[in-house]
Design a protein around this motif. Structure first.
Motif, PDB file in Angstrom:
ATOM      1  N   ARG A  38       0.854  -1.187   0.000  1.00 50.60           N
ATOM      2  CA  ARG A  38       0.000   0.000   0.000  1.00 50.60           C
ATOM      3  C   ARG A  38       0.887   1.233   0.000  1.00 50.60           C
ATOM      4  N   GLY A  39       0.605   2.153  -0.890  1.00 55.19           N
ATOM      5  CA  GLY A  39       1.408   3.363  -0.952  1.00 55.19           C
ATOM      6  C   GLY A  39       0.816   4.374  -1.911  1.00 55.19           C
ATOM      7  N   GLU A  40       1.474   5.512  -2.003  1.00 57.89           N
ATOM      8  CA  GLU A  40       1.041   6.610  -2.866  1.00 57.89           C
ATOM      9  C   GLU A  40       1.854   6.607  -4.154  1.00 57.89           C
ATOM     10  N   ILE A  41       1.188   6.781  -5.286  1.00 53.02           N
ATOM     11  CA  ILE A  41       1.885   6.816  -6.576  1.00 53.02           C
ATOM     12  C   ILE A  41       2.677   8.108  -6.688  1.00 53.02           C
ATOM     13  N   SER A  42       3.952   7.981  -7.026  1.00 48.00           N
ATOM     14  CA  SER A  42       4.831   9.143  -7.154  1.00 48.00           C
ATOM     15  C   SER A  42       5.642   9.029  -8.432  1.00 48.00           C
ATOM     16  N   GLY A  43       5.801  10.131  -9.137  1.00 45.96           N
ATOM     17  CA  GLY A  43       6.601  10.145 -10.364  1.00 45.96           C
ATOM     18  C   GLY A  43       6.004   9.298 -11.470  1.00 45.96           C
ATOM     19  N   TYR A  44       4.673   9.333 -11.610  1.00 44.79           N
ATOM     20  CA  TYR A  44       4.005   8.479 -12.607  1.00 44.79           C
ATOM     21  C   TYR A  44       4.461   8.845 -14.006  1.00 44.79           C
ATOM     22  N   GLU A  81      -2.980   7.524 -11.377  1.00 47.87           N
ATOM     23  CA  GLU A  81      -2.694   8.952 -11.433  1.00 47.87           C
ATOM     24  C   GLU A  81      -1.718   9.336 -10.344  1.00 47.87           C
ATOM     25  N   GLU A  82      -0.978  10.409 -10.581  1.00 47.36           N
ATOM     26  CA  GLU A  82      -0.025  10.930  -9.612  1.00 47.36           C
ATOM     27  C   GLU A  82      -0.737  11.264  -8.300  1.00 47.36           C
ATOM     28  N   GLY A  83      -0.145  10.804  -7.175  1.00 49.60           N
ATOM     29  CA  GLY A  83      -0.685  11.111  -5.861  1.00 49.60           C
ATOM     30  C   GLY A  83      -1.791  10.185  -5.390  1.00 49.60           C
ATOM     31  N   MET A  84      -2.241   9.256  -6.219  1.00 52.99           N
ATOM     32  CA  MET A  84      -3.323   8.346  -5.833  1.00 52.99           C
ATOM     33  C   MET A  84      -2.801   7.278  -4.881  1.00 52.99           C
TER      34      MET A  84
END
Length: 312
Positions: A38-44, A81-84
């Motif tokens: 589980r984590g936040e998408i970064s640098g998509y 998406e970025e930040g999701m």
């Protein structure tokens, strides 16, 4: 340094860089062959021209590189998406060329509130690419129906069936519900053909004006419809329950018409281009085959040479 320590160090196993990298790779893949992160998408970044997507998953203390291969991207039920915040399922592996590790994602799900929205989106149906009949549920007078018919006629002329209803007042929900159920009750081979797509449309207005489209019975009828539905109620900033349960939401009635049908002229141009490419490809293929036959023929003896011995 003591003699024992010196001897112990000299007896340590010696690895090449490739050997130690391979051993680490096997260890990581064996220990973390199936994980959920589980984590936040970064640098998509993606999907690239190759179809793959690259990004990192992070929390407040660490990050891990991630990759989604093209075949997996095609199966995802939502677009990252970025930040999701997401929950990624996959396996860990290492990349010896850079001495780092990453997760190869097999499945991706939104986390938290996004997961509920993903389930809602999963229920929705795809709109038909090229419908033959479109049913429009709206007032028979006013600019809404004129705009829809005009835009469809410009883009891809086809049959439009209008089910007239009141779009404001106490009877709105009841009439629109009856229209949705009525269109669904039609058959494909009946006197009036069942539409391939429905548009529920109304112009902008106040919250009170649009309140009929927040009716629970209407929302259930739209959700249960076997025919895909585009909701075009109000302006882009107006939201009703029908917008959430419909298969697609349009910002305006004109936008709904644009979603409903492709542009016929563009399709014809695309088909003409593909036809020309197919013809050129076929011609080149036949030319190569002719050249191959000629080359093979040059290696064969002539008929005179073949018949010379029998003649003698």
């Amino acid at each position: 340094m003591s003699e024992a320590a010196t001897e112990s160090r000299s007896n340590a196993t010696e690895y090449t860089v490739s050997e130690i990298s391979g051993a680490l790779k096997r260890t990581v893949e064996d220990a973390f062959g199936n994980v959920r992160v589980r984590g936040e998408i970064s640098g998509y970044r993606g999907p690239h021209s190759s179809g793959h997507a690259y990004f990192a998953l992070k929390d407040d203390r660490a990050r891990i590189e991630a990759v989604v291969w093209k075949t997996t991207m095609a199966r995802l039920k939502f677009r990252p998406e970025e930040g999701m915040e997401v929950i990624a399922s996959g396996r860990l592996t290492t990349y010896p060329g850079k001495s780092n590790y990453q997760i190869v994602i097999d499945n991706l799900e939104p986390a938290g509130a996004g997961a509920l929205m993903a389930l809602l989106e999963e229920r929705k149906r795809r709109l038909p690419f090229m419908p033959r009949v479109i049913g429009v549920i709206t007032s028979p007078t006013g600019s809404v129906i004129r705009d829809i018919i005009h835009r469809i006629k410009d883009r891809f002329p086809l049959t439009v069936l209008v089910w007239p209803v009141r779009v404001q007042g106490d009877t709105t929900a009841k009439e629109v519900t009856a229209a949705v159920n009525g269109f669904n009750a039609l058959t494909w081979d009946g006197a009036i053909r069942q539409p391939d797509l429905l548009i529920v449309a109304r112009g902008g207005g106040s919250l009170e004006d649009l309140w009929g489209f927040n009716d629970e019975g209407l929302a259930r009828a739209v959700a249960a419809s076997r025919i895909p539905i585009i909701s075009a109620v109000g302006h882009e900033t107006d939201w009703t329950l029908v917008d959430f349960v419909a298969d697609m939401r349009a910002p305006t009635p004109t936008g709904a018409a644009e979603m409903a049908v492709p542009v016929k002229a563009e399709l014809e141009a695309t088909l003409a281009n593909l036809g020309a490419r197919l013809s050129a490809c076929t011609s080149r293929h036949l030319d190569r085959k002719r050249q191959a036959v000629r080359a093979a023929a040059r290696a064969l003896p002539s008929p005179d040479q073949l018949l010379a011995l029998p003649r003698r």
